[in-house]
Write an enzyme that holds these catalytic residues in place. Structure first.
Site, mmCIF file in Angstrom:
data_model
loop_
_atom_site.group_PDB
_atom_site.id
_atom_site.type_symbol
_atom_site.label_atom_id
_atom_site.label_comp_id
_atom_site.label_asym_id
_atom_site.label_seq_id
_atom_site.Cartn_x
_atom_site.Cartn_y
_atom_site.Cartn_z
ATOM 1 N N ASN A 1 85.454 -61.602 20.081
ATOM 2 C CA ASN A 1 83.825 -61.288 19.372
ATOM 3 C C ASN A 1 84.486 -60.315 18.686
ATOM 4 O O ASN A 1 85.346 -59.155 19.133
ATOM 5 C CB ASN A 1 83.522 -60.508 21.197
ATOM 6 N N CYS B 1 77.186 -55.898 16.934
ATOM 7 C CA CYS B 1 77.486 -56.911 17.006
ATOM 8 C C CYS B 1 76.389 -57.180 15.712
ATOM 9 O O CYS B 1 76.484 -58.215 14.923
ATOM 10 C CB CYS B 1 76.988 -58.018 18.281
ATOM 11 N N HIS C 1 76.407 -65.184 15.898
ATOM 12 C CA HIS C 1 77.469 -63.898 16.122
ATOM 13 C C HIS C 1 77.819 -64.736 17.440
ATOM 14 O O HIS C 1 77.559 -65.402 18.668
ATOM 15 C CB HIS C 1 76.520 -62.686 17.281
HETATM 16 O O1 UT7 Z 1 78.589 -59.282 21.988
HETATM 17 C C1 UT7 Z 1 77.406 -58.519 22.479
HETATM 18 C C2 UT7 Z 1 76.846 -59.416 23.483
HETATM 19 N N1 UT7 Z 1 78.181 -59.632 24.164
HETATM 20 C C3 UT7 Z 1 77.624 -60.803 25.119
HETATM 21 O O2 UT7 Z 1 77.008 -61.246 24.547
HETATM 22 C C4 UT7 Z 1 78.539 -61.039 25.658
HETATM 23 C C5 UT7 Z 1 78.193 -61.342 27.313
HETATM 24 N N2 UT7 Z 1 78.420 -61.692 28.783
HETATM 25 C C6 UT7 Z 1 79.932 -62.974 28.532
HETATM 26 O O3 UT7 Z 1 79.763 -63.095 27.576
HETATM 27 C C7 UT7 Z 1 79.736 -63.098 29.823
HETATM 28 O O4 UT7 Z 1 78.961 -62.204 30.761
HETATM 29 C C8 UT7 Z 1 81.027 -62.458 30.420
HETATM 30 C C9 UT7 Z 1 82.521 -63.619 29.970
HETATM 31 C C10 UT7 Z 1 81.444 -61.234 29.573
HETATM 32 C C11 UT7 Z 1 81.827 -62.747 32.136
HETATM 33 O O5 UT7 Z 1 81.376 -63.584 31.907
HETATM 34 P P1 UT7 Z 1 80.482 -64.627 33.803
HETATM 35 O O6 UT7 Z 1 80.769 -65.582 33.810
HETATM 36 O O7 UT7 Z 1 79.647 -63.500 34.024
HETATM 37 O O8 UT7 Z 1 80.816 -63.312 34.870
HETATM 38 P P2 UT7 Z 1 81.127 -62.434 35.772
HETATM 39 O O9 UT7 Z 1 80.932 -61.246 34.788
HETATM 40 O O10 UT7 Z 1 79.855 -62.823 36.357
HETATM 41 O O11 UT7 Z 1 82.245 -62.255 36.681
HETATM 42 C C12 UT7 Z 1 82.216 -63.124 37.387
HETATM 43 C C13 UT7 Z 1 83.381 -63.147 38.412
HETATM 44 C C14 UT7 Z 1 83.672 -61.652 39.346
HETATM 45 O O12 UT7 Z 1 84.113 -61.935 40.119
HETATM 46 P P3 UT7 Z 1 83.583 -61.750 41.318
HETATM 47 O O13 UT7 Z 1 82.824 -60.535 41.472
HETATM 48 O O14 UT7 Z 1 82.667 -63.288 41.263
HETATM 49 O O15 UT7 Z 1 84.788 -62.008 42.496
HETATM 50 C C15 UT7 Z 1 84.660 -61.273 38.019
HETATM 51 O O16 UT7 Z 1 85.223 -59.880 38.564
HETATM 52 O O17 UT7 Z 1 84.743 -62.620 37.781
HETATM 53 C C16 UT7 Z 1 85.717 -61.812 37.571
HETATM 54 N N3 UT7 Z 1 86.152 -62.026 36.263
HETATM 55 C C17 UT7 Z 1 87.952 -62.520 35.836
HETATM 56 N N4 UT7 Z 1 88.401 -62.636 36.167
HETATM 57 C C18 UT7 Z 1 89.278 -62.984 35.701
HETATM 58 C C19 UT7 Z 1 85.436 -61.081 35.109
HETATM 59 N N5 UT7 Z 1 86.440 -60.415 34.465
HETATM 60 C C20 UT7 Z 1 87.607 -61.465 34.582
HETATM 61 C C21 UT7 Z 1 88.692 -61.813 33.793
HETATM 62 N N6 UT7 Z 1 89.196 -62.763 34.591
HETATM 63 N N7 UT7 Z 1 88.681 -61.126 33.069
#
Ligand code: UT7
Length: 331
Positions: free
Chosen positions: A284, A113, A254
């Site tokens: 993204n 990125c 970004h």
């Molecule tokens: O471009 C390069 C750099 N990239 C970034 O900077 C991305 C950085 N990360 C993020 O943007 C976020 O971490 C995400 C959007 C990817 C995820 O958000 P989060 O608030 O960090 O969620 P999480 O990974 O902690 O997941 C929370 C919950 C999990 O369920 P449990 O374990 O709490 O039951 C996931 O399984 O959300 C669940 N989950 C989803 N639920 C519905 C993960 N993806 C999804 C989804 N729909 N698509």
């Protein structure tokens, strides 16, 4: 002699993939995606469109707006993690051929990125050393070719697109690419990774059966590092140049996640009207995200020649960077 950001262009594939479409593909909801990322839609390249096709269209527009003829471009740098071909030729060489540019120095860079900001830094060095006169830099991605549409934790995030810019020379510092920081820390190499297909795990039926050709991300860990690292990096580049957020016309980060942008923007005290946001429309798009955002603000009529842009980026590697750049497009 200073490097100068002479023009911008972009290309967005016509096909869209909305949150509602994704609800039919994986176990997710429009509400979850919007709340956690701010993304509502992304654009997806057609099957017969490759990264060089997207890059070519963005590059053609940037060259037209620069007022230059194609044969005045003497270097092409394409930042991408989804090149047309795995090893060779570079996507930059394919784009050069499509544009009808012969004999330019052409190569790809891999900084995920952060690729566009890295490419801008190389272009600045080329021009300020006198090695090159006009450098075409491109950020282009067909991320849909490495996204696993069975993995809800990644497939809701990414889209396709391309942006390009022509970097020339100026004697006037108030029209220059003022300063750029680029950094990396390979200790976090597994935070964003496509584990298969390289020399470590070459392509094989077993590699494919384990889905190792697809992009994997430790999202939550990446998120936390991104907010802290970007805030510090932006504070440092502003301080080094005796500037504050008040001197910046547009903060153009970004576009990975609205929550990251909002958190960094608040810590740096940027008013909302100065923060460029396109993540809702495009998701993204990795190396393409910053030039696509610059182009959106230019085409909206907000970004004008003389405006000071603050770019910041974070991605696989891990890599990150920030740049203070005067927009200097006359056409
Ligand atoms: O471009 C390069 C750099 N990239 C970034 O900077 C991305 C950085 N990360 C993020 O943007 C976020 O971490 C995400 C959007 C990817 C995820 O958000 P989060 O608030 O960090 O969620 P999480 O990974 O902690 O997941 C929370 C919950 C999990 O369920 P449990 O374990 O709490 O039951 C996931 O399984 O959300 C669940 N989950 C989803 N639920 C519905 C993960 N993806 C999804 C989804 N729909 N698509």
């Amino acid at each position: 002699m200073f490097a100068s950001f002479k023009s911008i262009g972009s290309y967005i594939p016509s096909k869209t993939l909305t949150n509602k479409d994704l609800e039919a593909i994986v176990d997710t909801t429009d509400e979850w995606i919007l709340q956690r990322t701010g993304i509502a839609n992304r654009h997806i390249a057609h099957e017969d469109e490759s990264t060089s096709d997207l890059a070519y269209k963005a590059a053609k527009q940037a060259i037209q707006r620069s007022g230059l003829e194609v044969d005045e471009i003497d270097a092409i740098i394409c930042a991408t993690i989804t090149p047309d071909y795995f090893c060779m030729p570079s996507t930059a060489c394919v784009v050069a051929d499509k544009l009808g540019i012969k004999y330019a120095t052409s190569f790809d860079i891999s900084a995920a990125c952060s690729g566009f900001v890295y490419a801008l830094n190389i272009a600045k060095a080329f021009i300020e050393s006198g090695l090159k006169k006009n450098v075409l830099i491109i950020g282009a991605e067909k991320l849909s070719s490495i996204v696993d549409y069975n993995d809800r934790t990644t497939c809701v995030l990414f889209g396709d697109g391309a942006g390009a810019a022509v970097i020339g020379a100026t004697e006037d510092k108030s029209k220059s690419v003022l300063d750029i920081h680029t950094s990396s820390d390979g200790a976090y190499q597994d935070f964003l990774i496509t584990p298969g297909g390289g020399s470590k795990t070459p392509c094989s039926t077993q590699m494919i059966s384990e889905n190792l050709q697809y992009l994997k991300m430790k999202g939550n860990e990446t998120f936390k590092l991104a907010v802290n690292t970007l805030t510090k990096d932006v504070q440092s580049i502003l301080k080094k140049n005796n500037l504050t957020s008040e001197n910046v016309d547009y903060f153009i980060p970004h576009q990975a996640n609205y929550r990251i942008i909002d958190a960094v923007g608040r810590k740096l005290k940027f008013p909302k009207e100065k923060i460029v946001l396109t993540v809702a429309k495009y998701g993204n798009t990795s190396a393409a995200s910053i030039p696509m955002a610059i182009n959106d603000w230019y085409e909206k009529g907000d970004l004008k020649s003389g405006d000071l842009m603050l770019l910041d980026t974070f991605g696989g590697g891990l890599t990150w960077g920030s740049a203070l750049v005067y927009f200097n497009q006359d056409n």
